[in-house]
Enzyme design. Structure first.
Site, PDB file in Angstrom:
ATOM      1  CB  SER A 197      -0.911   0.005   1.234  1.00  0.00           C
ATOM      2  OG  SER A 197      -1.705   1.173   1.264  1.00  0.00           O
ATOM      3  CB  ILE A 230      11.158   9.398  -0.231  1.00  0.00           C
ATOM      4  CG1 ILE A 230      10.925   7.960  -0.719  1.00  0.00           C
ATOM      5  CG2 ILE A 230      12.643   9.695  -0.137  1.00  0.00           C
ATOM      6  CD1 ILE A 230      11.506   7.682  -2.084  1.00  0.00           C
ATOM      7  CG  HIS A 264       2.072 -13.523  15.445  1.00  0.00           C
ATOM      8  ND1 HIS A 264       3.137 -14.380  15.277  1.00  0.00           N
ATOM      9  CD2 HIS A 264       2.470 -12.636  16.409  1.00  0.00           C
ATOM     10  CE1 HIS A 264       4.098 -14.052  16.094  1.00  0.00           C
ATOM     11  NE2 HIS A 264       3.741 -12.978  16.787  1.00  0.00           N
ATOM     12  CG  ASP A 273       8.786 -16.625  12.960  1.00  0.00           C
ATOM     13  OD1 ASP A 273       9.596 -15.783  12.520  1.00  0.00           O
ATOM     14  OD2 ASP A 273       8.837 -17.836  12.669  1.00  0.00           O
TER      15      ASP A 273
END
Length: 509
Positions: A424, A451, A479, A483
């Protein structure tokens, strides 16, 4: 031109409609369709022709051979991708229109694409079941079409017999002009301007053509410089002691009192308003459902900074080359997408799908990277297919194509399906950090910030500070299967490609 009618009330709607199309093909009157009452249609046409003094000939004996008619419910078919409901965006037909097979009926929009629905039957539109912007469900009736079961002579047109005619003259109708003291003539824009500034437009003398009130008339009222403006009020008159002229010394002129003029400002109209309630429909409704489903995914976030100073320099040098290949502006997004794809080669678990019960994980071979596009209808996620085999120029061209289609609402289901990873670009809107939501069934998504030119140390041991171009990246991962260490290693791998864009040349195919 003479207009011919008969006892249309004795015609079934299908035959009456075909008779109407047969008699007035190619004329301007075809823009009128038959309503539920044929005589109401006659009134519309005759009322339209009054200004040109057309002669309307009414016949009292119109007969036709009529076959059997049947009303068929045209149901909305499944358009794929598990879509269960769509929003009707535009109707190409109205009740009373004659349609043939493959004629366009309407355009509908799902959360992924816009689709044009065409007719399966020849006949007359009897009923439209939905208004524009209403939600239509798959499998339910969209329109009702009256079809004709008879065959043979129908293709040659109806068998019409005309008897006993009479002529009716209609006088020409002249346009009326508002009289003095009536409602002022003005465009809606001028009326709105007058309302916002608190001026009663009916009291303003118009200077436009035919006495029309224009914007300048309103402004003159506000400035107090026209005959229709508010009166000028004198205030603050300075007082001087009165002196008898006979007692004044000779040769000394009397000073007139000083008067201060103040143009009164118009009193602004009081601010008024009310709450507005509207249903959640279309893309926003689907987005609400998908985001609610995403709440069942245990998210965790990870953020990092990329020094893109070298990438900034390369992009500036390659921008001229990109223009030669039809890319008006080469942005940073294609480089970041390519870097993300190269890093996915080392971490295939991030390019995978998980089923709803989280019992199976599917490793995807293609790198179909979805890019978020902000539109007026809501957030869309079209994807660039097979990024692992595309060049930076190929990715840039495909990104522009998808963004243009998304803004026009013309994305197809193929453009929005099959994504395996997500990015995104919040930096295009000025954003820096985000916590992106993972859409099912992918397991990871990233948000790219803008940026920024920031001071940074040359290295950890140096005290020298330089200006660096810094990009902040925010990750969200599922999750249940990913991990934190894996997400960190993947981010570092992508970071190496971004901070050393020359190294990507070794891996381009």
């Amino acid at each position: 031109m003479a207009l011919v009618f008969g006892s249309i009330s004795r015609l079934p709607m299908l035959r009456a409609s075909r008779f109407y199309n047969h008699m007035f093909a190619g004329s301007r009157i075809r823009n009128y369709s038959l309503s539920s009452s044929p005589w109401a249609w006659v009134y519309k046409v005759t009322n339209k022709l009054q200004q040109n003094r057309h002669r309307v000939v009414l016949f009292s004996g119109l007969h036709t051979a009529v076959g059997r008619q049947a009303v068929v419910a045209f149901n909305l078919s499944d358009i794929g991708e598990g879509i269960r409901e769509v929003v009707v965006k535009e109707w190409y037909v109205k009740e009373g229109d004659v349609v043939e097979q493959f004629d366009r009926l309407c355009e509908v929009q799902s959360d992924k694409a816009s689709v044009t629905i065409t007719s399966k039957y020849d006949g007359v539109i009897v009923k439209l079941h939905y208004e524009v912007e209403e939600v239509a469900r798959v499998g339910m009736a969209l329109v009702e079409i009256e079809t004709d079961d008879s065959t043979g002579e129908e293709s040659a047109g109806p068998d019409i017999h005309l008897e006993g005619s009479k002529t009716v003259e209609f006088p020409a109708v002249s346009a009326s002009v508002p009289g003095p003291g009536g409602k002022a003539m003005a465009t809606p824009t001028v009326r709105r301007f007058a309302m916002e500034t608190g001026v009663d437009i009916n009291t303003v003398k118009g200077s436009g053509k035919g006495g029309r009130v224009v914007k300048e008339d309103i402004e003159r009222v506000l400035a107090g410089s026209s005959e229709s403006s508010l009166p000028v009020v004198a205030t603050g008159v300075a007082t001087q002691p009165t002196t008898d002229v006979a007692t004044q010394p000779t040769g000394i002129a009397t000073q007139p009192p000083r008067v201060h003029f103040l143009t009164p400002r118009p009193v602004p109209a009081p601010l008024t308003g009310s709450d507005r309630v509207e249903p959640i429909t279309g893309i926003r409704k689907v987005m609400a459902r998908s985001m609610t489903e995403s709440l069942s995914i245990p998210h965790f976030g990870y953020s990092d900074e990329f020094d893109v100073t070298a990438l900034v320099g390369i992009r500036e040098r390659l921008n001229a080359v990109a223009k030669q290949h039809g890319i008006d502006k080469l942005t940073y997004l294609p480089f970041l997408i390519k870097a993300a794809s190269l890093a996915l080669n080392d971490f295939p678990i991030l390019n995978s799908h998980v089923d709803d019960s989280c019992e199976k994980i599917t490793y995807k071979w293609e790198h179909n990277i979805g890019i978020s596009v902000d539109t007026e209808s809501g957030l869309l996620l079209p994807c660039i297919k097979r990024c692992q085999s595309l060049s930076v120029l190929d990715i840039a061209a495909e990104a522009y194509r998808l963004q243009d289609l998304a803004k026009l609402g013309r994305l197809t289901p193929s453009d929005c399906s099959g994504f395996t990873f997500g990015l995104s670009n919040i930096g295009s809107l000025g954003g820096t950090y985000a916590s992106p939501i993972i859409p099912r069934p992918i397991v990871a998504i990233g948000a790219l910030g803008r940026i920024q030119r920031l001071p940074r140390y040359v290295n950890e041991r140096s005290e020298d500070v330089v200006a660096a171009s810094v990009l902040r990246v925010s990750w969200s991962a599922d999750h249940r299967v990913i991990d934190g260490a894996t997400m960190c290693r993947y981010s570092n791998a992508m970071k190496r490609y971004v901070e050393n864009p020359d190294a990507m040349l070794l891996y381009l195919r």
